[in-house]
Design an enzyme around this catalytic site. Structure first.
Site, short mmCIF file in Angstrom:
data_model
loop_
_atom_site.label_atom_id
_atom_site.label_comp_id
_atom_site.label_asym_id
_atom_site.label_seq_id
_atom_site.Cartn_x
_atom_site.Cartn_y
_atom_site.Cartn_z
N ASP A 230 3.82 -16.97 17.78
CA ASP A 230 4.68 -15.95 17.68
C ASP A 230 5.71 -15.84 18.92
O ASP A 230 6.40 -14.74 18.70
CB ASP A 230 3.79 -14.54 17.71
CG ASP A 230 3.26 -14.20 18.92
OD1 ASP A 230 2.66 -15.17 19.71
OD2 ASP A 230 3.15 -13.24 19.21
N ASP B 57 -3.03 -15.24 20.98
CA ASP B 57 -2.56 -13.98 21.01
C ASP B 57 -1.42 -13.71 20.10
O ASP B 57 -0.43 -14.25 20.68
CB ASP B 57 -2.51 -13.48 22.61
CG ASP B 57 -3.81 -13.73 23.36
OD1 ASP B 57 -4.54 -13.15 22.97
OD2 ASP B 57 -3.63 -14.38 24.32
N ASP C 192 -1.07 -20.97 18.32
CA ASP C 192 -1.06 -19.97 19.56
C ASP C 192 -2.54 -18.70 19.22
O ASP C 192 -2.65 -19.11 18.17
CB ASP C 192 0.23 -19.17 19.62
CG ASP C 192 -0.04 -18.17 20.60
OD1 ASP C 192 -0.44 -18.00 21.65
OD2 ASP C 192 0.42 -16.98 20.00
#
Length: 244
Positions: free
Chosen positions: A185, A40, A38
């Protein structure tokens, strides 16, 4: 198919400073040929105030209701898909404005260069899947000089948590999903995408927020949980046969 994995999980067994693998045969290492990240909050430092963005899109009463119904997080992009075109257009404009502000403060996550150097030393592939726009991915590549390929942005449909983008990357690499790890996250986006595709998953939880009891009952649980990207290097060395 994966090597046999136990699906049992408890929040108490995953601590911010540690990582665990739930493998039924710990003496046998699984083959790993690539890692997909991922962006961001994973490769870059979190800069977007998502709670404020969701409130701006939904309004306070709707935001509180939707948040209560979705303990692992709000999927704002899917949520607004059922809205009428005018309302959806306004929502997308709000989201785009928050994302533009985030680009001005874009910072690389500590540990990213070192982790990528390690992957390069092992000749492992690295890809990227984000729900942000392509311009954000282009800026990330340009500003930090670390390339991920394929790098799929929001323009690729369907986006996370659908497994399609991860399966697309596996196909382009000519590898099996169970030879890949998804790192992110978010339980609702990154871990769900990885598990649905049949990949290994690693949850980056810097603050320990996912140790909270409300996450005990989520549908998709990570194979690993770490508090920093630096923790991933020893994790890969300990638990995987790293094969190009």
């Amino acid at each position: 198919m994966h090597l046999p994995l136990s699906r049992a999980f408890s929040a108490s067994s995953f601590h911010p400073k540690s990582c665990s693998v739930l493998m039924s045969n710990p003496t046998r290492k699984a083959r790993l040929r690539g890692v997909v990240f991922d962006m961001d909050g994973t490769l870059t430092v979190p800069v977007i105030d998502f709670a404020a963005m969701y409130r701006a899109v939904l309004g306070d009463p709707e935001y509180l209701r939707v948040r209560a119904e979705n303990p692992s997080g709000i999927d704002i992009l899917h949520h607004i898909e059922s809205w009428d075109p005018d309302r959806q257009k306004k929502a997308n404009e709000i989201i785009a404005e928050y994302e533009r502000r985030g680009l001005d403060r874009l910072q690389i996550m500590p540990g990213t260069p070192e982790l990528c150097t390690f992957l390069d030393s092992k000749k492992l592939r690295r890809g990227l899947i984000t729900r942000n726009v392509k311009s954000a991915v282009d800026l990330f590549h340009q500003r930090f000089g670390i390339l991920f390929s394929p790098a799929l942005s929001r323009e690729f449909r369907p986006y996370k948590p659908d497994p399609a983008p991860l399966l697309h990357i596996c196909s382009s690499w000519d590898v099996q999903p169970n030879e890949v790890m998804m790192v992110g996250d978010s339980l609702k986006d990154d871990v769900a995408c990885g598990k649905r595709a049949g990949a290994f998953t690693c949850l980056l939880d810097q603050t320990g927020r996912y140790d909270a009891p409300q996450f005990d009952s989520v549908d998709f649980k990570p194979d690993f949980k770490v508090s920093s990207l630096a923790d991933i290097v020893p994790l890969l060395d300990a638990h995987f046969d790293l094969v190009p």
